[in-house]
Design a protein around this motif. Structure first.
Motif, short mmCIF file in Angstrom:
data_model
loop_
_atom_site.label_atom_id
_atom_site.label_comp_id
_atom_site.label_asym_id
_atom_site.label_seq_id
_atom_site.Cartn_x
_atom_site.Cartn_y
_atom_site.Cartn_z
N THR A 15 0.85 -1.18 0.00
CA THR A 15 0.00 0.00 0.00
C THR A 15 0.89 1.23 0.00
OG1 THR A 15 -0.13 0.07 2.41
CG2 THR A 15 -1.88 -1.13 1.26
N GLY A 28 -5.98 8.76 1.84
CA GLY A 28 -5.66 7.61 1.01
C GLY A 28 -6.18 7.67 -0.41
N HIS A 29 -7.10 8.58 -0.69
CA HIS A 29 -7.67 8.67 -2.04
C HIS A 29 -6.92 9.68 -2.91
CE1 HIS A 29 -9.83 11.60 0.44
NE2 HIS A 29 -9.91 12.34 -0.65
N HIS A 31 -4.16 11.21 -5.59
CA HIS A 31 -3.64 10.80 -6.89
C HIS A 31 -2.28 11.46 -7.08
CE1 HIS A 31 -7.49 9.29 -8.65
NE2 HIS A 31 -7.99 10.08 -7.73
N GLU A 61 -5.64 15.58 -3.95
CA GLU A 61 -6.80 14.92 -3.38
C GLU A 61 -8.01 15.24 -4.24
OE1 GLU A 61 -7.64 15.76 0.77
OE2 GLU A 61 -5.55 16.38 0.96
N ASP A 63 -12.30 14.13 -5.07
CA ASP A 63 -13.49 13.62 -4.39
C ASP A 63 -13.78 12.18 -4.80
OD1 ASP A 63 -13.86 16.04 -3.10
OD2 ASP A 63 -15.12 16.85 -4.69
N ASP A 64 -12.79 11.56 -5.39
CA ASP A 64 -12.89 10.17 -5.85
C ASP A 64 -12.41 9.27 -4.71
OD1 ASP A 64 -12.77 7.75 -7.13
OD2 ASP A 64 -11.14 8.30 -8.48
N TYR A 65 -13.32 8.89 -3.84
CA TYR A 65 -12.97 8.13 -2.64
C TYR A 65 -12.84 6.63 -2.90
CZ TYR A 65 -14.17 12.52 -0.41
OH TYR A 65 -14.21 13.84 -0.07
N ASP A 66 -13.23 6.17 -4.09
CA ASP A 66 -13.26 4.73 -4.37
C ASP A 66 -11.97 4.17 -4.94
OD1 ASP A 66 -15.92 4.62 -3.53
OD2 ASP A 66 -16.65 5.18 -5.52
N HIS A 67 -11.07 5.04 -5.37
CA HIS A 67 -9.84 4.56 -6.00
C HIS A 67 -8.63 4.85 -5.12
CE1 HIS A 67 -12.61 4.91 -9.42
NE2 HIS A 67 -12.01 3.80 -9.81
N ARG A 68 -7.70 3.95 -5.15
CA ARG A 68 -6.44 4.11 -4.42
C ARG A 68 -5.30 3.83 -5.38
NH1 ARG A 68 -9.75 5.85 -1.51
NH2 ARG A 68 -10.10 5.44 0.69
#
Length: 156
Positions: A15, A28-29, A31, A61, A63-68
């Motif tokens: 990670t 954590g989200h 890019h 950062e 607002d795309d909280y679903d991708h890491r």
């Protein structure tokens, strides 16, 4: 931290995390929106022409909280950047991150995540521009308690 060191660390990680100098983690989200080679050509206050090159990572950062972003994906981005921009492994990495303004940080690694380290400005020509040396700090409590107005005192 050199780019070669970043790639070596990434090859061992499962990670990806970045910690700010305050101890707070970058969410954590985030890019990595840019990997670039920055060439700075400048003259210092003493008249010396200088060149500096660094690799820049820009963290953002969304607002795309679903991708890491996973370590292997960042390695792929770095390798593509190296090929296209002719970036050498030996260059230092600097990180840009949005706080109250865009901050520039150095990069280190410890305890499983990358550390964004503070960077400071400095005069590169102190010997030529008249900046005095720092005076040593003295604690008043460590000074002798001799009377000031005695003939042997050190205040007159």
């Amino acid at each position: 931290m050199k780019l070669s060191e970043v790639k070596e660390v990434l090859s061992r990680l499962e990670t990806l995390g970045f910690q700010l100098p305050t101890g707070e983690m970058v969410p954590g989200h985030f890019h990595v929106t840019e990997v670039g080679k920055i060439h700075k050509h400048f003259i210092d206050c003493g008249g010396t022409v200088r060149h500096e090159e660094v690799v820049s990572f820009q963290l953002w950062e969304a607002d795309d909280y679903d991708h890491r972003l996973h370590p292997e994906k960042l390695v792929h981005i770095i390798e593509l950047s190296q090929k296209v921009l002719e970036i050498e492994d030996s260059l230092e990495v600097e990180v840009e991150y949005q706080g109250t303004t865009i901050g520039k940080y150095g990069l280190a690694f410890d305890d499983g995540h990358f550390l964004l380290t503070t960077k400071m400005t400095d005069c590169l020509a102190k010997d030529q521009c008249g900046v005095p040396e720092k005076k040593p700090k003295v604690r008043l409590s460590q000074l002798t308690n001799e009377p000031c107005c005695s003939p042997d005192g050190n205040c007159c």
